[in-house]
Design an enzyme around this catalytic site. Structure first.
Site, PDB file in Angstrom:
ATOM      1  N   ALA A 118       0.722  -0.904  -0.437  1.00 36.54           N
ATOM      2  CA  ALA A 118      -0.025  -0.073   0.761  1.00 36.54           C
ATOM      3  C   ALA A 118       0.315   1.590   0.493  1.00 36.54           C
ATOM      4  O   ALA A 118       2.051   1.324   0.568  1.00 36.54           O
ATOM      5  CB  ALA A 118      -0.849  -0.538   1.243  1.00 36.54           C
ATOM      6  N   GLU A 165      -0.776  -9.283  -0.370  1.00 40.41           N
ATOM      7  CA  GLU A 165      -1.909 -10.045   0.188  1.00 40.41           C
ATOM      8  C   GLU A 165      -2.817  -9.498  -0.950  1.00 40.41           C
ATOM      9  O   GLU A 165      -4.002 -10.734  -1.514  1.00 40.41           O
ATOM     10  CB  GLU A 165      -2.554  -9.246   1.632  1.00 40.41           C
ATOM     11  CG  GLU A 165      -2.137  -9.232   2.932  1.00 40.41           C
ATOM     12  CD  GLU A 165      -2.443  -7.689   3.211  1.00 40.41           C
ATOM     13  OE1 GLU A 165      -1.966  -6.155   2.774  1.00 40.41           O
ATOM     14  OE2 GLU A 165      -2.736  -7.663   4.118  1.00 40.41           O
ATOM     15  N   GLU A 196       4.896  -4.765   6.966  1.00 40.39           N
ATOM     16  CA  GLU A 196       4.355  -3.904   7.901  1.00 40.39           C
ATOM     17  C   GLU A 196       5.155  -3.508   9.202  1.00 40.39           C
ATOM     18  O   GLU A 196       4.623  -2.555  10.139  1.00 40.39           O
ATOM     19  CB  GLU A 196       2.410  -4.370   7.930  1.00 40.39           C
ATOM     20  CG  GLU A 196       1.888  -3.644   6.919  1.00 40.39           C
ATOM     21  CD  GLU A 196       1.878  -5.107   5.841  1.00 40.39           C
ATOM     22  OE1 GLU A 196       2.551  -6.202   6.044  1.00 40.39           O
ATOM     23  OE2 GLU A 196       0.990  -5.420   5.280  1.00 40.39           O
TER      24      GLU A 196
HETATM   25  C1  HXC Z   1       4.882   4.343  -0.648  1.00 34.83           C
HETATM   26  C2  HXC Z   1       6.816   3.162  -1.929  1.00 34.83           C
HETATM   27  C3  HXC Z   1       6.781   2.405  -1.491  1.00 34.83           C
HETATM   28  C4  HXC Z   1       5.214   2.605  -0.557  1.00 34.83           C
HETATM   29  C5  HXC Z   1       8.084   2.307  -2.604  1.00 34.83           C
HETATM   30  N1  HXC Z   1       8.347   3.265  -2.518  1.00 34.83           N
HETATM   31  N2  HXC Z   1       7.631   1.026  -1.528  1.00 34.83           N
HETATM   32  N3  HXC Z   1       5.952   4.223  -1.905  1.00 34.83           N
HETATM   33  N4  HXC Z   1       4.733   3.138  -0.679  1.00 34.83           N
HETATM   34  N5  HXC Z   1       4.754   1.217   0.260  1.00 34.83           N
HETATM   35  C6  HXC Z   1       8.731   4.346  -3.444  1.00 34.83           C
HETATM   36  C7  HXC Z   1      10.476   4.400  -2.820  1.00 34.83           C
HETATM   37  O1  HXC Z   1       9.770   5.951  -1.646  1.00 34.83           O
HETATM   38  C8  HXC Z   1      10.549   5.908  -3.993  1.00 34.83           C
HETATM   39  O2  HXC Z   1       9.958   6.367  -4.323  1.00 34.83           O
HETATM   40  C9  HXC Z   1      10.661   4.522  -5.144  1.00 34.83           C
HETATM   41  O3  HXC Z   1       9.039   3.991  -4.843  1.00 34.83           O
HETATM   42  C10 HXC Z   1      10.817   3.025  -5.555  1.00 34.83           C
HETATM   43  O4  HXC Z   1      11.422   3.224  -3.784  1.00 34.83           O
HETATM   44  P1  HXC Z   1      13.341   2.275  -3.202  1.00 34.83           P
HETATM   45  O5  HXC Z   1      13.047   2.412  -2.040  1.00 34.83           O
HETATM   46  O6  HXC Z   1      13.971   3.767  -3.742  1.00 34.83           O
HETATM   47  O7  HXC Z   1      13.823   1.414  -4.295  1.00 34.83           O
HETATM   48  P2  HXC Z   1      14.742   0.080  -3.514  1.00 34.83           P
HETATM   49  O8  HXC Z   1      15.572   0.830  -2.362  1.00 34.83           O
HETATM   50  O9  HXC Z   1      14.838  -0.839  -4.811  1.00 34.83           O
HETATM   51  O10 HXC Z   1      13.783  -0.871  -2.432  1.00 34.83           O
HETATM   52  C11 HXC Z   1      12.306  -1.494  -3.060  1.00 34.83           C
HETATM   53  C12 HXC Z   1      11.783  -2.138  -1.589  1.00 34.83           C
HETATM   54  C13 HXC Z   1      11.422  -0.284  -0.292  1.00 34.83           C
HETATM   55  C14 HXC Z   1      12.333  -2.911  -0.970  1.00 34.83           C
HETATM   56  C15 HXC Z   1      10.349  -2.174  -2.331  1.00 34.83           C
HETATM   57  O11 HXC Z   1      11.219   1.043  -1.407  1.00 34.83           O
HETATM   58  C16 HXC Z   1      10.283  -1.146   0.608  1.00 34.83           C
HETATM   59  O12 HXC Z   1      11.007  -1.276   1.349  1.00 34.83           O
HETATM   60  N6  HXC Z   1       9.033  -0.106  -0.225  1.00 34.83           N
HETATM   61  C17 HXC Z   1       8.237  -0.223   1.086  1.00 34.83           C
HETATM   62  C18 HXC Z   1       7.507  -1.629   1.032  1.00 34.83           C
HETATM   63  C19 HXC Z   1       6.534  -1.560   2.419  1.00 34.83           C
HETATM   64  O13 HXC Z   1       7.221  -1.589   3.524  1.00 34.83           O
HETATM   65  N7  HXC Z   1       5.583  -2.595   1.824  1.00 34.83           N
HETATM   66  C20 HXC Z   1       4.022  -2.574   2.685  1.00 34.83           C
HETATM   67  C21 HXC Z   1       3.602  -0.631   2.594  1.00 34.83           C
HETATM   68  S1  HXC Z   1       2.333  -0.833   4.305  1.00 34.83           S
HETATM   69  P3  HXC Z   1      10.836   8.051  -4.598  1.00 34.83           P
HETATM   70  O14 HXC Z   1       9.964   8.518  -4.670  1.00 34.83           O
HETATM   71  O15 HXC Z   1      12.435   8.046  -3.980  1.00 34.83           O
HETATM   72  O16 HXC Z   1      11.734   7.122  -5.991  1.00 34.83           O
HETATM   73  C22 HXC Z   1       0.626  -2.433   3.923  1.00 34.83           C
HETATM   74  C23 HXC Z   1       0.190  -2.514   4.432  1.00 34.83           C
HETATM   75  C24 HXC Z   1      -1.359  -3.277   3.296  1.00 34.83           C
HETATM   76  O17 HXC Z   1       0.925  -2.307   2.194  1.00 34.83           O
HETATM   77  C25 HXC Z   1      -2.440  -2.673   4.017  1.00 34.83           C
HETATM   78  C26 HXC Z   1      -4.019  -3.306   3.257  1.00 34.83           C
HETATM   79  C27 HXC Z   1      -3.630  -2.737   1.554  1.00 34.83           C
END
Ligand code: HXC
Length: 259
Positions: free
Chosen positions: A63, A111, A131
Site C-alpha cells: 500500500a 496480500e 508492515e
Molecule cells: C510508497 C513506496 C513504497 C510504498 C516503494 N516506494 N514502496 N512509496 N509506498 N509501499 C517508493 C519509494 O519511496 C521510492 O520513491 C520508489 O518507490 C522506489 O523505492 P526505493 O526504496 O528507492 O527502491 P529500493 O531501494 O529498490 O527498495 C524497494 C523496496 C522498498 C524494498 C520495495 O522501497 C520498500 O521497502 N518499500 C516499502 C515496502 C513496504 O513496507 N510495504 C508495505 C506497505 S504497508 P522515490 O520517489 O524516492 O523514487 C501495506 C499495508 C497493507 O502494504 C494494507 C492493506 C492494503
C-alpha cells in the site's frame, strides 16, 4: 478500464495487469481498480481463468505509505473495510486465479497474491509482510490468508519480523507453488491458467467455493457445503458430458461446454 489496472482478455484467460510506476504501489484508487477488475472478470462468462501480473520488474511493493502516513484512526477505521474489500473481491473470483510474481510482493502486494489460488514466482522474487516495520500489521488479509496458507508459526515469523523471503524459501514453505526464471513468470502463469480454460467451469467454481468456504467452518459444515455443491453439479451439462465421454472414450477426453 482503470488508470493503474488493465484487464486484458485473450482466448478465455484474463490478465489483470497492475501498472503504477515505479513499484505498483497500491494507492486507494488502485485498490478500487483491482476490485473493479475482479468484479469484471467474475461477471464475464468468457473468462475461464485469471492471471494477476505486475510486469517484468515488480509485482507490488504494498500500500502507498506516503498516502497512509498521515491518516488518523477515525479515517483508517472507515477506510479499512474498503482496504480488505479489494483483496476480498479478488479472492471471490469464482474461477482459477494465478498470481505471476516478479520482484517485490510486499505488504498489500503480497496480500493481492495471497488472494489468488496459485502463485508462480520468479527466481528474483522477494515476498514479505513488512508492515511491522511501519508500526502496523497487514490489513488486507495478510494475517488470515497467510496463516491459512503456510500455517500459524510461519505466518507469525513473517509478520512479526517483516523479513523478506526469497523465492526458494517461499517455495519450501508453500508460500508460492512454482519458481521459474524471472523472464518466464508470466508465460508460466498463462500456461497454468490455460489448463482450466476448457474445463467444466461450474465444477471448478464449486470446487473453489467448497475448499475456500470449508476452510472457514467446522468439518461437518464443510462436508455439508461439499455435499450440496456435489449434488448440484448433477444439474450441469458438463457432468453429463464428462461421464458419457469417460464411458464412450475413456478418461480425459471430455469436451466440456462450461455449462
Ligand atoms: C510508497 C513506496 C513504497 C510504498 C516503494 N516506494 N514502496 N512509496 N509506498 N509501499 C517508493 C519509494 O519511496 C521510492 O520513491 C520508489 O518507490 C522506489 O523505492 P526505493 O526504496 O528507492 O527502491 P529500493 O531501494 O529498490 O527498495 C524497494 C523496496 C522498498 C524494498 C520495495 O522501497 C520498500 O521497502 N518499500 C516499502 C515496502 C513496504 O513496507 N510495504 C508495505 C506497505 S504497508 P522515490 O520517489 O524516492 O523514487 C501495506 C499495508 C497493507 O502494504 C494494507 C492493506 C492494503
Amino acid at each position: 478500464m482503470g488508470e493503474f489496472v488493465r484487464v486484458e482478455i485473450e482466448d478465455g484467460v484474463a490478465t489483470i495487469r497492475l501498472g503504477r510506476p515505479k513499484m505498483n504501489v497500491l494507492n486507494a484508487q488502485m485498490q478500487g481498480e483491482i476490485a473493479e477488475a475482479a468484479r469484471q472478470v467474475s461477471a464475464d462468462d468468457d473468462v475461464r481463468a485469471v492471471v494477476v501480473y505486475g510486469g517484468e520488474k515488480v509485482f507490488a511493493a504494498g500500500a502507498d505509505i506516503k498516502e497512509m502516513a498521515e491518516l488518523s484512526y477515525v479515517t483508517m477505521s472507515v477506510r479499512s473495510e474498503r482496504l480488505q474489500g479489494f483483496t476480498k473481491a479478488l479472492a471471490a473470483v469464482p474461477k482459477p486465479v494465478i498470481a505471476a510474481i516478479t520482484g517485490y510482493a510486499l505488504g498489500g502486494g503480497l496480500e493481492v497474491a495471497l488472494a489468488a489460488d496459485f502463485r508462480v514466482a520468479g527466481e528474483g522474487a522477494r515476498l514479505g509482510q513488512p508492515e511491522i516495520q511501519l508500526g502496523i500489521i497487514p490489513g488486507a488479509g495478510g494475517t488470515q490468508r497467510l496463516a491459512r496458507l503456510v500455517g500459524p508459526a510461519r505466518a507469525k515469523d513473517l509478520v512479526f519480523t517483516g523479513r523478506h523471503v526469497k523465492a526458494d524459501e517461499a517455495l519450501a514453505i508453500g508460500l508460492v507453488d512454482r519458481v521459474v526464471p524471472d523472464a518466464d513468470v508470466y508465460a508460466e502463469a498463462l500456461k497454468l491458467a490455460e489448463r482450466y480454460k476448457n474445463g467444466p467451469a461450474v465444477a471448478l467454481r464449486a470446487a473453489k467455493q467448497a475448499i475456500d468456504s470449508g476452510l472457514d467452518v467446522d468439518l461437518d459444515t464443510g462436508l455439508e457445503i461439499e455435499r450440496l455443491q456435489f449434488s448440484a453439479l448433477f444439474a450441469t451439462e458438463d457432468q453429463k458430458i464428462g461421464m458419457k465421454s469417460f464411458v464412450d472414450e475413456g478418461p480425459g477426453k471430455a469436451r466440456f461446454t462450461g455449462r
